[in-house]
Design a protein around this motif. Structure first.
Motif, short mmCIF file in Angstrom:
data_model
loop_
_atom_site.label_atom_id
_atom_site.label_comp_id
_atom_site.label_asym_id
_atom_site.label_seq_id
_atom_site.Cartn_x
_atom_site.Cartn_y
_atom_site.Cartn_z
N LEU A 290 0.85 -1.18 0.00
CA LEU A 290 0.00 0.00 0.00
C LEU A 290 0.90 1.24 0.00
O LEU A 290 1.73 1.40 0.89
CB LEU A 290 -0.91 -0.01 1.23
CG LEU A 290 -2.11 0.95 1.19
CD1 LEU A 290 -3.08 0.53 0.09
CD2 LEU A 290 -2.82 0.98 2.54
N PHE A 291 0.73 2.08 -1.00
CA PHE A 291 1.54 3.28 -1.18
C PHE A 291 0.69 4.48 -0.81
O PHE A 291 -0.41 4.69 -1.35
CB PHE A 291 2.01 3.38 -2.63
CG PHE A 291 3.03 4.46 -2.88
CD1 PHE A 291 4.38 4.16 -2.92
CD2 PHE A 291 2.65 5.78 -3.09
CE1 PHE A 291 5.34 5.14 -3.16
CE2 PHE A 291 3.58 6.78 -3.34
CZ PHE A 291 4.94 6.45 -3.37
N ILE A 292 1.18 5.30 0.13
CA ILE A 292 0.39 6.38 0.72
C ILE A 292 1.08 7.73 0.53
O ILE A 292 2.27 7.86 0.83
CB ILE A 292 0.19 6.12 2.23
CG1 ILE A 292 -0.48 4.75 2.46
CG2 ILE A 292 -0.63 7.23 2.87
CD1 ILE A 292 -0.40 4.27 3.89
N THR A 293 0.35 8.70 0.05
CA THR A 293 0.88 10.07 -0.03
C THR A 293 0.28 10.89 1.10
O THR A 293 -0.94 10.89 1.30
CB THR A 293 0.55 10.73 -1.38
OG1 THR A 293 -0.88 10.79 -1.55
CG2 THR A 293 1.14 9.95 -2.53
N ALA A 294 1.16 11.57 1.87
CA ALA A 294 0.68 12.33 3.03
C ALA A 294 1.57 13.54 3.26
O ALA A 294 2.72 13.41 3.68
CB ALA A 294 0.67 11.44 4.28
N MET A 295 1.03 14.71 2.94
CA MET A 295 1.73 15.97 3.15
C MET A 295 3.09 15.98 2.45
O MET A 295 3.15 15.84 1.24
CB MET A 295 1.86 16.28 4.65
CG MET A 295 0.53 16.37 5.39
SD MET A 295 -0.58 17.65 4.79
CE MET A 295 0.28 19.13 5.34
#
Length: 305
Positions: A286-291
């Motif tokens: 799972l690849f997550i973009t956050a700030m």
């Protein structure tokens, strides 16, 4: 003294990791046992739009810096794929490798080839600019759906306060050959995240302005029917796994079963989690973009493409 500081930093890091793992909720065993959230890289301005290619690499945006970046799933390295990226936001790959981008610098929808060359697919609707295409999903049979909320950007010229370009914030459908372009949902407050099922039968749209997510049936001609409330939560970006679970973002990543039951929550150490997708060749990362950063976590379930 130096060794003591190193030990102390390691101890703090272990404590933070343990605390983060303790907060992970997973009622259905969808996360790999013992998996940790890994920060891949930080130092960006605001990450968004992760799109997975056929080989499992992820392309994502650093919107304030106007560029698209490429994460190599094998090496883990991140490089710049495209500068001057039209302030790309949400993105999605077509089966032929074309990258579809919500390029909201000029409120357009783009198609980007493997060399980074763009073609404008949509410039306006009924002679007026769109509000700002935000997120997009390409259906298996061809054609694509995208959301068009209003988020006033500092780089827009001539924008008059919070005035809408269109008469509301809607969802649109563009046919595969570009000959048909029409609205499919006009009764939402602020549609944002969007994802469809791999069989092309259902579309999920997050109304972040009303803290709700809806499910629609997709007709052959692209129109949507039988709208139903899926869950009482909105979302920025969205994805789906091979069990039909829906992943919503904002406060970390929250996962709902196909029946709309909350089954998992992955906390992310950031004020806002913008978007999420499944990556790597086996689609179990799972690849997550956050700030200002991007993260990964190993999953038991797989993404679909």
């Amino acid at each position: 003294m130096k060794n003591y500081q190193t030990f102390l930093l390691a101890l703090v890091g272990l404590f933070m990791t343990t605390r983060l793992m303790a907060q992970i909720e997973d009622k259905k065993g969808i996360i790999e046992k013992g998996a940790e959230l890994v920060k891949v890289q930080d130092g960006f301005s605001f990450t968004e739009g992760p799109a997975v290619s056929r080989v499992g690499d992820v392309y994502f945006t650093d919107q304030p810096n106007n560029r698209i970046l490429h994460w190599n799933a094998i090496s883990g390295e991140i490089s710049v794929f495209k500068e001057y990226a039209g302030r790309s936001n949400g993105m999605y790959f077509k089966l032929d490798g074309t990258l579809i981008s919500c390029a909201d610098e000029e409120n357009q929808l783009w198609a980007i080839d493997a060399k980074g060359n763009e073609t404008v697919l949509v410039k306006n609707f009924r002679g007026k600019k769109l509000n700002g295409p935000n997120d997009v999903w390409v259906r298996p049979k061809g054609g694509m759906y995208f959301t068009d909320p209003l988020y006033v950007r500092p780089y827009w010229e001539g924008i008059r306060g919070n005035e809408l370009e269109q008469d509301g914030e809607h969802v649109y459908f563009l046919s595969e050959d570009g000959s048909e372009f029409f609205r499919v949902a006009e009764d939402l407050v602020k549609p944002n995240g969007i994802i469809g099922t791999p069989d092309g039968k259902y579309l999920y749209v997050a109304d972040i302005g009303d803290s709700k997510t809806y499910r629609y049936e997709i007709r052959e001609d692209g129109y949507l029917i039988n709208k139903e409330l899926f869950c009482e939560m909105g979302s920025d970006g969205m994805t789906i796994d091979n069990r039909g679970n829906i992943y919503l973002t904002g406060d970390g990543v929250t996962v709902f079963s196909p029946k709309g039951e909350k089954i998992a929550h992955i906390p992310v150490p950031a004020k806002w989690t913008a978007n999420v997708t499944f990556a790597a060749l086996d689609r179990k990362t799972l690849f997550i973009t956050a700030m200002d950063a991007v993260y990964t976590i190993k999953m038991k379930v797989r993404g679909v493409w």
